[in-house]
Design a protein around this motif. Sequence first.
Motif, mmCIF file in Angstrom:
data_model
loop_
_atom_site.group_PDB
_atom_site.id
_atom_site.type_symbol
_atom_site.label_atom_id
_atom_site.label_comp_id
_atom_site.label_asym_id
_atom_site.label_seq_id
_atom_site.Cartn_x
_atom_site.Cartn_y
_atom_site.Cartn_z
ATOM 1 N N MET A 27 3.740 2.904 16.658
ATOM 2 C CA MET A 27 2.988 3.034 15.568
ATOM 3 C C MET A 27 2.628 0.942 15.733
ATOM 4 N N ALA A 28 1.600 0.316 15.122
ATOM 5 C CA ALA A 28 0.795 -0.976 14.692
ATOM 6 C C ALA A 28 1.658 -1.588 13.445
ATOM 7 N N ARG A 29 2.505 -2.675 13.687
ATOM 8 C CA ARG A 29 3.198 -3.423 12.979
ATOM 9 C C ARG A 29 2.613 -4.477 12.485
ATOM 10 N N ASN A 30 2.584 -5.026 11.330
ATOM 11 C CA ASN A 30 2.528 -6.302 10.367
ATOM 12 C C ASN A 30 3.674 -6.987 9.596
ATOM 13 N N ILE A 31 3.305 -8.003 9.168
ATOM 14 C CA ILE A 31 4.008 -9.034 8.424
ATOM 15 C C ILE A 31 3.242 -8.451 7.418
ATOM 16 N N GLY A 83 6.559 8.214 3.266
ATOM 17 C CA GLY A 83 5.553 6.661 3.065
ATOM 18 C C GLY A 83 4.572 6.390 2.243
ATOM 19 N N ARG A 84 2.972 6.671 3.103
ATOM 20 C CA ARG A 84 2.074 5.805 1.881
ATOM 21 C C ARG A 84 1.108 6.632 2.386
ATOM 22 N N LEU A 85 -0.460 7.427 2.379
ATOM 23 C CA LEU A 85 -1.362 7.545 3.088
ATOM 24 C C LEU A 85 -2.317 7.476 2.115
ATOM 25 N N LYS A 86 -2.927 6.367 2.687
ATOM 26 C CA LYS A 86 -4.547 6.177 1.678
ATOM 27 C C LYS A 86 -5.574 6.108 2.260
ATOM 28 N N LEU A 87 -7.025 6.599 1.265
ATOM 29 C CA LEU A 87 -8.099 6.708 2.171
ATOM 30 C C LEU A 87 -9.298 5.651 1.907
ATOM 31 N N ARG A 88 -9.553 4.681 3.316
ATOM 32 C CA ARG A 88 -10.434 3.353 2.563
ATOM 33 C C ARG A 88 -11.502 3.420 3.082
ATOM 34 N N ALA A 89 -12.473 3.393 1.868
ATOM 35 C CA ALA A 89 -14.025 3.963 1.816
ATOM 36 C C ALA A 89 -14.464 2.468 1.985
ATOM 37 N N PHE A 90 -15.323 2.163 3.070
ATOM 38 C CA PHE A 90 -16.302 1.452 2.452
ATOM 39 C C PHE A 90 -18.178 1.313 2.680
ATOM 40 N N GLN A 131 3.938 2.670 6.517
ATOM 41 C CA GLN A 131 5.557 2.633 5.637
ATOM 42 C C GLN A 131 5.971 1.467 5.591
ATOM 43 N N ARG A 132 6.411 0.892 4.382
ATOM 44 C CA ARG A 132 6.690 -0.738 3.610
ATOM 45 C C ARG A 132 7.604 -0.562 2.254
ATOM 46 N N PRO A 133 8.623 -1.537 2.539
ATOM 47 C CA PRO A 133 8.806 -1.279 1.584
ATOM 48 C C PRO A 133 8.303 -2.313 0.267
ATOM 49 N N ASP A 134 9.272 -1.922 -1.072
ATOM 50 C CA ASP A 134 8.834 -2.948 -1.779
ATOM 51 C C ASP A 134 10.001 -4.375 -1.671
ATOM 52 N N SER A 135 9.396 -5.344 -1.696
ATOM 53 C CA SER A 135 10.386 -5.989 -2.301
ATOM 54 C C SER A 135 8.670 -7.444 -1.892
ATOM 55 N N ALA A 136 9.056 -8.763 -2.829
ATOM 56 C CA ALA A 136 8.117 -9.644 -3.238
ATOM 57 C C ALA A 136 8.434 -10.349 -1.895
ATOM 58 N N GLY A 137 9.001 -10.630 -1.061
ATOM 59 C CA GLY A 137 8.847 -11.407 -0.122
ATOM 60 C C GLY A 137 8.257 -11.426 0.959
ATOM 61 N N PRO A 138 8.157 -11.478 2.349
ATOM 62 C CA PRO A 138 7.698 -10.871 3.535
ATOM 63 C C PRO A 138 8.380 -9.897 3.290
ATOM 64 N N LYS A 139 7.187 -8.875 4.240
ATOM 65 C CA LYS A 139 7.873 -6.749 4.788
ATOM 66 C C LYS A 139 7.124 -6.508 5.970
ATOM 67 N N GLN A 140 7.951 -6.117 6.725
ATOM 68 C CA GLN A 140 7.557 -5.351 7.535
ATOM 69 C C GLN A 140 6.812 -4.211 7.208
ATOM 70 N N SER A 141 5.713 -3.784 8.164
ATOM 71 C CA SER A 141 4.916 -2.581 7.501
ATOM 72 C C SER A 141 4.319 -1.658 8.782
ATOM 73 N N PHE A 142 4.647 -0.278 9.008
ATOM 74 C CA PHE A 142 4.394 0.334 9.961
ATOM 75 C C PHE A 142 2.880 1.050 9.621
ATOM 76 N N TYR A 143 1.983 0.737 10.717
ATOM 77 C CA TYR A 143 0.951 1.742 9.905
ATOM 78 C C TYR A 143 0.144 2.286 11.118
ATOM 79 N N VAL A 144 -0.625 3.566 11.028
ATOM 80 C CA VAL A 144 -1.889 4.149 12.103
ATOM 81 C C VAL A 144 -3.177 4.487 11.155
ATOM 82 N N ILE A 145 -4.301 4.288 12.075
ATOM 83 C CA ILE A 145 -5.619 3.992 10.830
ATOM 84 C C ILE A 145 -6.157 5.117 11.044
ATOM 85 N N SER A 146 -6.957 5.646 11.082
ATOM 86 C CA SER A 146 -8.150 6.878 11.582
ATOM 87 C C SER A 146 -9.547 6.876 11.698
#
Length: 181
Positions: free
Chosen positions: A1-5, A44-51, A62-77
Motif C-alpha cells: 500500500m502507498a503511504r504518506n504522513i 480501517g476507513r472506506l470512502k467514496l470520493r466523487a468528483f 488506515q491511520r491513527p487519530d492523533s493531533a500531530g503528523p500520522k502515517q496513513s496507508f491507503y489504496v485508491i481504486s
Amino acid sequence: MARNIEIKARIDSVESLWPLVINIADEGPIEIIQDDTFFACPNGRLKLRAFSDHDGQLIFYQRPDSAGPKQSFYVISPTASPDTLRQSLTLAYGESGRVQKHRTLFMVGRTRVHLDRIEGLGDFLELEVVLGECESSETGVSIAHELLEKLGINHHQLIEESYVELLARLPGKVIRQTANR
C-alpha cells in the motif's frame, strides 16, 4: 500500500493562508470539488470520493487519530460510476457520513498541501507528505513540521479527528446509518 504522513489544522480562512502557500508552492493552485461518502469498515476507513457523475475514487485507508503528523496507508481504486458504487456500498455496509468540500491543491516538493473549505465546518489546512516505499515515517514527519512552521501553524490548531468525525459531533447532526442487516 502507498503511504504518506498526514496532518490537519483548523485555520482562520483559506484566504489568510493562501499567500504563504503560493510563495512556497511548486505547483498549483488546482481547484477540486469533492463529495466524500464514508462507509462502515471494521478494518480501517472506506470512502467514496466523487468528483463528478462520471469520475470518482474508492479509497481504503488506515491511520491513527492523533493531533500531530500520522502515517496513513491507503489504496485508491478509480471509478467511472460513483453514484451506483455509492448506492451499492450503502446497501452492503451502511453509510456512516458524508463530507462536501472545496479543496485547493498545491504541491510543495512531494507534499500535497490542501486548503479545504468544508461545508458545515469551516476552513482547514491538510498536509500529505508522500513517502517512498522504504522511507521512514520520521522523514515525512520532519517535512510536515518544517511546512507547519513556514505556514505559521501552531500546535493548538492541529486536529486529530477526520472531517466526517467533526461533522458527526455537531449539535443536532444526525448521521444516517443505512445497512442491509
